[in-house]
Design a protein around this motif. Structure first.
Motif, PDB file in Angstrom:
ATOM      1  N   GLY A 195       0.222   7.165   1.301  1.00 35.70           N
ATOM      2  CA  GLY A 195      -0.362   8.155   1.410  1.00 35.70           C
ATOM      3  C   GLY A 195      -1.333   7.757   1.606  1.00 35.70           C
ATOM      4  N   ARG A 196      -1.701   6.397   0.776  1.00 33.52           N
ATOM      5  CA  ARG A 196      -3.042   5.807   1.395  1.00 33.52           C
ATOM      6  C   ARG A 196      -2.471   4.601   2.400  1.00 33.52           C
ATOM      7  NH1 ARG A 196      -5.682   5.494  -3.652  1.00 33.52           N
ATOM      8  NH2 ARG A 196      -4.737   6.447  -5.779  1.00 33.52           N
ATOM      9  N   THR A 229      -4.699   3.495   5.607  1.00 28.70           N
ATOM     10  CA  THR A 229      -5.387   3.878   7.231  1.00 28.70           C
ATOM     11  C   THR A 229      -5.331   4.956   8.029  1.00 28.70           C
ATOM     12  OG1 THR A 229      -5.388   2.141   8.215  1.00 28.70           O
ATOM     13  CG2 THR A 229      -6.682   2.170   6.144  1.00 28.70           C
ATOM     14  N   MET A 250       1.423  -1.213   0.191  1.00 24.29           N
ATOM     15  CA  MET A 250       0.559   0.059   0.138  1.00 24.29           C
ATOM     16  C   MET A 250       1.038   1.416   0.283  1.00 24.29           C
ATOM     17  SD  MET A 250      -3.048   1.069   2.766  1.00 24.29           S
ATOM     18  CE  MET A 250      -4.029  -0.433   2.144  1.00 24.29           C
ATOM     19  N   GLU A 251       0.713   1.597  -0.800  1.00 29.13           N
ATOM     20  CA  GLU A 251       1.426   3.483  -0.947  1.00 29.13           C
ATOM     21  C   GLU A 251       1.826   4.454   0.839  1.00 29.13           C
ATOM     22  OE1 GLU A 251       0.341   5.932  -3.983  1.00 29.13           O
ATOM     23  OE2 GLU A 251       0.486   3.788  -5.363  1.00 29.13           O
TER      24      GLU A 251
END
Length: 260
Positions: free
Chosen positions: A4-5, A7, A1-2
């Protein structure tokens, strides 16, 4: 997962990991590391600070040392379902007819309650008045209550008399709680309670640590033992990656009883 993404939960875990690694850290550095705006990090730090996990400073944060804890009656009102899952899960790991030492605590109380409902012919040795009472509701149990100086905060007895009494017995398993757990092991804010835990561990063939997920990655006043001295950790959700790796590296069996 990047980055900035991530949770919010993942950001919080990463922030805690960074603060633990550096002892203190700046908002600007966290923002660059995670790839979000400084204002997002600032809101995260406010939430983590309100949860008691960090100490907020001007422009950053430092790790929070857990030095106080609500009395047991108040702790029992929080994370009720999580403690119940841990209690049922731990009870399922213990065979009938075993000798079990259990120290006082809100999570260990739930273990004893599940024992009373689900197990037979246990011998329970405890320093907790509440645990003795709930375990004693099962007529097939033998319950041995330690002597000592009563601590109203923990609804348990503590002190030299308690430790000496524990040393008279042998047990199949010691079931202990903790105020906090990190890669160095469990710790407790009450020195007398930590001493009882160690005494129980010394007289048992194995040790089961039962803790809710809010204790992970934290530190308290007195270290109880190293992770390698624990046989099993029973909890309600997966610890952070760093702690998971430490638990696995210590050869500890991790049992997670998550909600549906």
């Amino acid at each position: 997962m990047e980055p900035g993404r991530l949770t919010k939960k993942e950001r919080h875990e990463l922030i805690l990991s960074e603060v633990r690694r550096s002892a203190s850290i700046r908002i600007s550095k966290l923002a660059r590391r995670i790839g979000v705006a400084g204002e997002t990090i600032r809101r995260d730090l406010i939430e983590l600070g309100e949860a008691g996990l960090i100490n907020r400073t001007y422009g950053g944060a430092t790790i929070s040392l857990m030095t106080s804890e609500p009395v047991i009656a108040e702790r029992g009102l929080t994370m009720v379902e999580e403690r119940a899952r841990i209690g049922r899960g731990a009870a399922g790991l213990i065979e009938n007819g075993r000798i079990v030492m259990i120290d006082g605590g809100s999570t260990t109380y739930e273990v004893a309650r599940s024992f009373s409902q689900l197990r037979r012919d246990l011998t329970i040795i405890t320093n907790s008045v509440g645990i003795a009472s709930v375990a004693g509701a099962n007529p097939s149990f033998r319950v041995i209550l330690c002597p000592g100086t009563y601590d109203h905060r923990e609804a348990s007895v503590l002190g030299e008399d308690t430790v000496e009494f524990v040393r008279r017995y042998n047990a199949d398993v010691a079931i202990i709680g903790a105020s906090a757990v990190n890669a160095e092991g469990p710790s407790d804010m009450v020195s007398g309670a930590a001493a009882v835990k160690r005494a129980m561990m010394a007289r048992a063939l194995s040790t089961m640590l039962v803790v809710t997920n809010d204790k992970f990655g934290r530190n308290s006043l007195e270290r109880v033992c190293a992770l390698s001295e624990i046989s099993d950790v029973v909890t309600d959700s997966e610890p952070q990656a760093e702690l998971c790796a430490a638990i696995e590296g210590a050869g500890v069996d991790l049992h997670v009883f998550a909600g549906t």
